[in-house]
Design an enzyme around this catalytic site. Sequence first.
Site, PDB file in Angstrom:
ATOM      1  N   SER A 145       0.855  -1.199   0.000  1.00  0.00           N
ATOM      2  CA  SER A 145       0.000   0.000   0.000  1.00  0.00           C
ATOM      3  C   SER A 145       0.885   1.240   0.000  1.00  0.00           C
ATOM      4  O   SER A 145       2.059   1.173   0.403  1.00  0.00           O
ATOM      5  CB  SER A 145      -0.864  -0.004   1.268  1.00  0.00           C
ATOM      6  N   TYR A 158      -3.270  -1.238  10.403  1.00  0.00           N
ATOM      7  CA  TYR A 158      -3.202  -1.455   8.949  1.00  0.00           C
ATOM      8  C   TYR A 158      -1.875  -0.922   8.409  1.00  0.00           C
ATOM      9  O   TYR A 158      -1.200  -1.577   7.613  1.00  0.00           O
ATOM     10  CB  TYR A 158      -4.377  -0.753   8.255  1.00  0.00           C
TER      11      TYR A 158
HETATM   12  N1  NAD Z   1      -8.545  -0.368  -2.421  1.00  0.00           N
HETATM   13  C1  NAD Z   1      -7.553   0.413  -2.070  1.00  0.00           C
HETATM   14  O1  NAD Z   1      -7.648   1.657  -2.183  1.00  0.00           O
HETATM   15  C2  NAD Z   1      -6.248  -0.178  -1.575  1.00  0.00           C
HETATM   16  C3  NAD Z   1      -5.169   0.693  -1.394  1.00  0.00           C
HETATM   17  C4  NAD Z   1      -3.937   0.172  -0.995  1.00  0.00           C
HETATM   18  C5  NAD Z   1      -3.793  -1.194  -0.805  1.00  0.00           C
HETATM   19  N2  NAD Z   1      -4.865  -2.021  -0.966  1.00  0.00           N
HETATM   20  C6  NAD Z   1      -4.621  -3.451  -0.798  1.00  0.00           C
HETATM   21  O2  NAD Z   1      -5.032  -4.118  -1.983  1.00  0.00           O
HETATM   22  C7  NAD Z   1      -5.356  -5.481  -1.692  1.00  0.00           C
HETATM   23  C8  NAD Z   1      -6.704  -5.819  -2.303  1.00  0.00           C
HETATM   24  O3  NAD Z   1      -7.682  -5.023  -1.644  1.00  0.00           O
HETATM   25  P1  NAD Z   1      -9.065  -4.592  -2.335  1.00  0.00           P
HETATM   26  O4  NAD Z   1      -9.084  -3.131  -2.362  1.00  0.00           O
HETATM   27  O5  NAD Z   1      -9.288  -5.383  -3.555  1.00  0.00           O
HETATM   28  O6  NAD Z   1     -10.057  -5.022  -1.164  1.00  0.00           O
HETATM   29  P2  NAD Z   1     -11.255  -6.069  -1.131  1.00  0.00           P
HETATM   30  O7  NAD Z   1     -11.793  -5.960   0.260  1.00  0.00           O
HETATM   31  O8  NAD Z   1     -12.160  -5.835  -2.277  1.00  0.00           O
HETATM   32  O9  NAD Z   1     -10.506  -7.467  -1.338  1.00  0.00           O
HETATM   33  C9  NAD Z   1      -9.791  -8.117  -0.325  1.00  0.00           C
HETATM   34  C10 NAD Z   1     -10.123  -9.585  -0.394  1.00  0.00           C
HETATM   35  O10 NAD Z   1      -9.386 -10.276   0.621  1.00  0.00           O
HETATM   36  C11 NAD Z   1     -10.233 -11.286   1.128  1.00  0.00           C
HETATM   37  N3  NAD Z   1      -9.824 -11.716   2.467  1.00  0.00           N
HETATM   38  C12 NAD Z   1      -9.943 -11.022   3.616  1.00  0.00           C
HETATM   39  N4  NAD Z   1      -9.520 -11.758   4.654  1.00  0.00           N
HETATM   40  C13 NAD Z   1      -9.128 -12.953   4.133  1.00  0.00           C
HETATM   41  C14 NAD Z   1      -8.610 -14.130   4.714  1.00  0.00           C
HETATM   42  N5  NAD Z   1      -8.403 -14.246   6.037  1.00  0.00           N
HETATM   43  N6  NAD Z   1      -8.317 -15.168   3.892  1.00  0.00           N
HETATM   44  C15 NAD Z   1      -8.527 -15.075   2.559  1.00  0.00           C
HETATM   45  N7  NAD Z   1      -9.023 -13.976   1.958  1.00  0.00           N
HETATM   46  C16 NAD Z   1      -9.326 -12.930   2.749  1.00  0.00           C
HETATM   47  C17 NAD Z   1     -11.603 -10.645   1.158  1.00  0.00           C
HETATM   48  O11 NAD Z   1     -12.640 -11.621   1.249  1.00  0.00           O
HETATM   49  C18 NAD Z   1     -11.612  -9.852  -0.125  1.00  0.00           C
HETATM   50  O12 NAD Z   1     -12.196 -10.580  -1.189  1.00  0.00           O
HETATM   51  C19 NAD Z   1      -5.298  -5.578  -0.170  1.00  0.00           C
HETATM   52  O13 NAD Z   1      -4.050  -6.119   0.196  1.00  0.00           O
HETATM   53  C20 NAD Z   1      -5.407  -4.136   0.292  1.00  0.00           C
HETATM   54  O14 NAD Z   1      -4.843  -3.950   1.565  1.00  0.00           O
HETATM   55  C21 NAD Z   1      -6.097  -1.543  -1.326  1.00  0.00           C
END
Ligand code: NAD
Length: 255
Positions: A145, A158
Amino acid sequence: MSSDDLTGRTAVVTGATGGMGRAIVAALAGAGAHVVATDLRDDGADDLLAAVADSSGSVVFVSGDVANAEHMADVVERAVSLHGSLDCAVNAAAIEFETVPLAECTVDDFDRMMSVNVRGTFLSMKAEIAAMLDAGTGSIVNIASTNSFRPQHDQPAYTASKHAVLGLTRSAAMDYAAHGIRVNAICPGAIDTPMLRSAMERRGRNADDVAGRLSRLGRFGQPSEIADAALWLCSDSSSFTTGHALSVDGGMLSS
Ligand SMILES: NC(=O)c1ccc[n+]([C@@H]2O[C@H](COP(=O)([O-])OP(=O)(O)OC[C@H]3O[C@@H](n4cnc5c(N)ncnc54)[C@H](O)[C@@H]3O)[C@@H](O)[C@H]2O)c1
């Protein structure tokens, strides 16, 4: 053959039914990879499989918890037994639910965040590296991130977890370079996914304000823009890149 072509390669993607995970699975399968996709939530799995049905690669879905060592070993074992090897992996599973500063963060919330985001990434990498060592080649991409470098307010656990993901990335890149395994991180900025939408709702934030504040391009990133970066890092196009943290953030970290 384009060097982004993954025809015949095998991949694991965690967080596969999430916003970014779905786009990453589609990009890898679209480039010809056989993907073993996993997520705790299986309610979006049928849609995911339907969306990639016409791709040149293939996708199987296995539900389970990334923080469970047996589950991640099983996912990797499935990839190897179905397709003979594991060539690349994208570890995207994570949770984010905080709205308080450190002194108000409960021990339970801290432990939960670390369990999924850090232990889950560690266990995923552990299983993936073990399989890649046998082949002497591989590429792992961890989704970190911009918080890995610059915290947002009221996200102590986080932020710590995403710093740790970068630590795991760099440590493994150093230790496994000589074994032909590359390990990189993508550092997304604000990407339009359920995680971002729910964070804005919890904080009562307006989407236009957040996009304007967190992106020099004045908009949220799309999951496909993260998937394009993941495809590049999985492919031979990035063959001299390891230990890198690639910001895909609309310029956020440049200011
Ligand atoms: N969306 C943003 O703005 C953003 C920014 C920076 C980083 N991220 C990172 O990007 C990645 C993807 O996030 P996203 O935005 O697609 O979020 P999202 O919530 O849509 O997807 C995350 C997925 O992880 C799964 N998950 C959660 N706990 C789990 C577990 N214990 N075992 C297996 N699966 C599990 C969830 O069910 C979900 O489908 C993450 O690592 C998040 O931290 C997101």
